[in-house]
Design a protein around this motif. Structure first.
Motif, PDB file in Angstrom:
ATOM      1  N   MET A   1      -4.026  -0.405   3.340  1.00 29.24           N
ATOM      2  CA  MET A   1      -4.705   0.539   2.754  1.00 29.24           C
ATOM      3  C   MET A   1      -3.580   1.208   1.815  1.00 29.24           C
ATOM      4  N   ASN A   3      -1.948   4.215  -0.316  1.00 27.79           N
ATOM      5  CA  ASN A   3      -2.117   5.574  -0.531  1.00 27.79           C
ATOM      6  C   ASN A   3      -3.228   5.975  -1.808  1.00 27.79           C
ATOM      7  N   PHE A   4      -4.030   6.967  -1.630  1.00 27.96           N
ATOM      8  CA  PHE A   4      -4.775   7.381  -2.757  1.00 27.96           C
ATOM      9  C   PHE A   4      -5.097   8.620  -2.547  1.00 27.96           C
ATOM     10  N   THR A   5      -5.605   9.241  -3.748  1.00 22.45           N
ATOM     11  CA  THR A   5      -6.365  10.726  -3.996  1.00 22.45           C
ATOM     12  C   THR A   5      -7.746  10.282  -4.382  1.00 22.45           C
ATOM     13  N   PHE A   6      -8.793  10.831  -3.818  1.00 21.18           N
ATOM     14  CA  PHE A   6     -10.120  10.984  -4.130  1.00 21.18           C
ATOM     15  C   PHE A   6     -10.808  12.168  -4.404  1.00 21.18           C
ATOM     16  N   GLN A   7     -11.347  12.559  -5.280  1.00 19.75           N
ATOM     17  CA  GLN A   7     -12.223  13.700  -5.354  1.00 19.75           C
ATOM     18  C   GLN A   7     -13.197  13.481  -6.484  1.00 19.75           C
TER      19      GLN A   7
ATOM     20  N   ARG B  11     -11.216  17.440  -2.179  1.00 21.24           N
ATOM     21  CA  ARG B  11     -10.169  16.230  -2.671  1.00 21.24           C
ATOM     22  C   ARG B  11      -9.282  15.788  -1.326  1.00 21.24           C
ATOM     23  N   ILE B  12      -9.378  14.410  -1.377  1.00 23.66           N
ATOM     24  CA  ILE B  12      -8.701  13.813  -0.196  1.00 23.66           C
ATOM     25  C   ILE B  12      -7.364  13.067  -0.493  1.00 23.66           C
ATOM     26  N   ILE B  13      -6.310  13.575  -0.142  1.00 21.89           N
ATOM     27  CA  ILE B  13      -5.155  13.035  -0.542  1.00 21.89           C
ATOM     28  C   ILE B  13      -4.499  12.013   0.916  1.00 21.89           C
ATOM     29  N   PHE B  14      -4.632  10.960   0.540  1.00 20.97           N
ATOM     30  CA  PHE B  14      -4.456   9.988   1.671  1.00 20.97           C
ATOM     31  C   PHE B  14      -3.438   8.998   1.767  1.00 20.97           C
ATOM     32  N   GLY B  15      -2.529   9.043   3.088  1.00 25.12           N
ATOM     33  CA  GLY B  15      -1.577   7.903   3.030  1.00 25.12           C
ATOM     34  C   GLY B  15      -0.314   8.480   3.798  1.00 25.12           C
ATOM     35  N   GLU B  16       0.565   7.636   4.170  1.00 28.24           N
ATOM     36  CA  GLU B  16       1.889   8.159   4.789  1.00 28.24           C
ATOM     37  C   GLU B  16       2.749   8.830   3.963  1.00 28.24           C
ATOM     38  N   GLN B  18       2.166  11.897   2.520  1.00 28.48           N
ATOM     39  CA  GLN B  18       1.414  12.734   1.611  1.00 28.48           C
ATOM     40  C   GLN B  18       1.463  14.119   2.003  1.00 28.48           C
ATOM     41  N   ALA B 239      -5.045   4.140   9.742  1.00 30.95           N
ATOM     42  CA  ALA B 239      -5.478   4.338   8.431  1.00 30.95           C
ATOM     43  C   ALA B 239      -7.093   4.088   8.214  1.00 30.95           C
ATOM     44  N   TRP B 243      -9.922   7.017   7.780  1.00 26.72           N
ATOM     45  CA  TRP B 243     -10.910   7.115   6.641  1.00 26.72           C
ATOM     46  C   TRP B 243     -12.236   6.992   7.099  1.00 26.72           C
TER      47      TRP B 243
END
Lengths: 384, 384
Positions: A1, A3-7, B11-16, B18, B239, B243
């Motif tokens: 996966m 990295n991402f930002t989601f809102q 807001r989701i800020i996802f990942g290694e 971050q 991951a 999620w």
């Protein structure tokens, strides 16, 4: 996966009878500009429901936003909104009306020439608050912050996004879609399908949730698409179609995965040159795109074959071919032609289409940036 | 599909890596209270990363928020936050820390006795803004507005929600979970699994998208759960688990469908009486609940059997039984006991458990409100 930002802050108010909920979500003292397209929301009663829900609020109507909304028309709306001291916009219609309303909302607060928002990607830091009443499931504009606007005089069709242009809310009442012409339903199904494919059918990054959500939406469209044509008043079918089209492009399934969008770019040039509906161009380009790029999409094509179309027999190449054929057959079942010749367009257009792609800087498309003009030419040729 | 309203602004800020993004999301002049549980975020380096990201901002740390966060502890945090003029809270931990931080945020702005937020469901109209850095995938608190708080002195465990208690943002870095004990990973997987089941395994309402999303999440947990135990440093596995657990309870899959939650209510009483982990109680109650209520859940149990467990052979009753067994086997594979006796609890507790359910008004649970105390007694008996 990846990295991402989601809102996504948009509030969805879903179901039969929910237009009445506008009263709870439009500010009590708002001066409202209702934006819409042609006259269909008058004849099907949606406008009357909207006006009833607004109660004592002051409202005006700006109609005539086109299927590919133009800067020229939208600037007329901006002038009217300023004249009437509008402080809330309410888009009532499909993706074009909502896209257009996003531009009106941004332009009203913009210092300078609003076309720069598109032409120069000038940042939109503020916008007039707005909501929507969706009447056509297709583009997902009701739950995202993107907008595509055309400048008739210049022949340009450009895109902008801004954190300020998410709808505050969108009302999704599936019964508003009962009176849509079959062609618009079919186009909406194909548009949503290809939105999902552009975020799914790239290369594997072990994003299990995003893949399964995308596959769930695709399978749902294969089921409800033909039903929506056959049974226009089937509430469950229209409800599933509407929610699927919204989730197809609200940012969720595209978070953390590669994206493609080459099919859309090649399709845009066909619309610009020949005036085809957006979905018609997608139905032409996607099967050709998958065929030409089958090697670089091999892993996901095999997954798509198995999980979406239940194709498990035969060699890998046979399964991939069968999945591409199934896609084409599905679009044709939705009554869309999947070849340029179905729309009386021949191979002699390809030179112009490629020149336009080059002019627009579309020379390295796709999830790997390897869809060069040569590859695009092969795709158009395959689609003849 | 049922009518629904859905909105989720987090807001989701996802990942290694971050955690460093905190600098962009915590207001530049914020006076921050970092809230946390025991010392694990010190030993695994997460707290140091957080403090580095906060840079020149003023910050204080409040530690010691318990697995079932208590009013008593949280009011100490409120006092500290007031003393230090805190204007931003940053929860660093799992669901208990985030739940507790929601209460601190609400209590700091509440006029009157904050326990009324839980005991009297006094409306929370405002809260101190807060974000989270999630270190334990399980409860979904990082992307919802719910909070469960216990009052140690009274023996109460109560729930509140408010539009003001969504995290502004949550940072989900899967590498922060590498050092978790296996028991916490296993509990998190089972907790998330049962969250999904409570929103899915009720009765059919033709909500195709919600069903397929729920099934996609469940299948993902069946795959990544055992892998997460076997390969603690497998990034893709952690991951996908992280999620999935977030999406299990962020409102999306529960929008427009019936919900159950009886398993949770029966489980809470076991935790209160015997001190078992929340997930252990779910692993005990769910298989028994499905067995006792198999007739009223028949349609969805058959769908669950086929789509989640790929069970397509045998009579309907055989498929249902096989699906319930598969659920039990999965929990046991995650190293959780699925019977009361696995935790040295016998049938003699059942009378007390039923009395507690009655005391707490839990006399008509489930999606039909037909899980009476008699039915709950059967479930506990089945679970012995």
């Amino acid at each position: 996966m990846q990295n991402f930002t989601f809102q996504n802050p948009t509030r969805i108010i879903f179901g039969e009878g929910q237009i009445a909920a506008l009263d709870a979500h439009v500010p009590p003292n708002a001066r409202v500009l209702i934006t819409c397209g042609g006259g269909s929301i008058k004849s099907n009663g949606v406008l009357a429901q909207v006006q009833a829900a607004l109660g004592e609020r002051a409202w005006h109507v700006f109609g005539g936003i086109e299927p590919n909304p133009t800067y020229e028309t939208l600037m007329e709306a901006v002038a009217l909104a300023r004249e009437k001291n509008i402080d809330f916009l309410l888009a009532v219609g499909g993706g074009s009306v909502i896209d257009g309303t996003k531009f009106i909302a941004a332009a009203m607060k913009f210092d300078g020439e609003p076309w720069d928002i598109l032409a120069r990607q000038a940042p939109v830091r503020d916008a007039v608050p707005f909501g929507s009443v969706l009447t056509l499931p297709a583009t997902g504009s009701e739950m995202n912050n993107g907008s595509v606007i055309s400048y008739r005089a210049k022949g340009d069709k450009l895109f902008f996004t801004s954190d300020a242009t998410y709808p505050l809310f969108s009302v999704l009442d599936p019964t508003t879609t009962y009176s849509l012409p079959p062609r618009q339903i079919a186009n909406g199904v194909v548009d949503a399908f290809v939105h999902i494919v552009e975020q799914y059918l790239t290369y594997p990054v072990d994003a299990k949730v995003q893949d399964r959500f995308a596959e769930g939406l695709l399978i749902t469209l294969t089921e409800v698409g033909p039903q929506a044509l056959a049974e226009p008043h089937n509430y469950a079918v229209r409800a599933n179609l509407m929610w699927t089209a919204t989730l197809a492009l609200n940012g969720l399934i595209g978070a953390g995965v590669p994206q493609d969008w080459a099919t859309h770019m090649l399709g845009h040039e066909i619309t610009a040159l020949h005036g085809l509906d957006h979905a018609q161009t997608l139905a032409i380009v996607l099967p050709a795109m998958l065929s030409v790029r089958r090697e670089s999409k091999r892993g996901k094509l095999l997954q798509y074959a198995e999980r979406v179309w239940n194709i498990t027999e035969g060699s890998e190449d046979e399964r991939i071919s069968a999945a591409i054929t199934a896609t084409r057959v599905f679009f044709e079942r939705m009554s869309l032609g999947t070849r340029l010749r179905d729309y009386q367009i021949g191979g002699q257009s390809i030179g112009t289409l490629i020149a336009k792609l080059e002019e627009h800087g579309m020379t390295a498309l796709g999830e790997h940036g390897d869809v060069t003009l040569d590859v695009s030419r092969q795709v158009y040729q395959f689609a003849v």
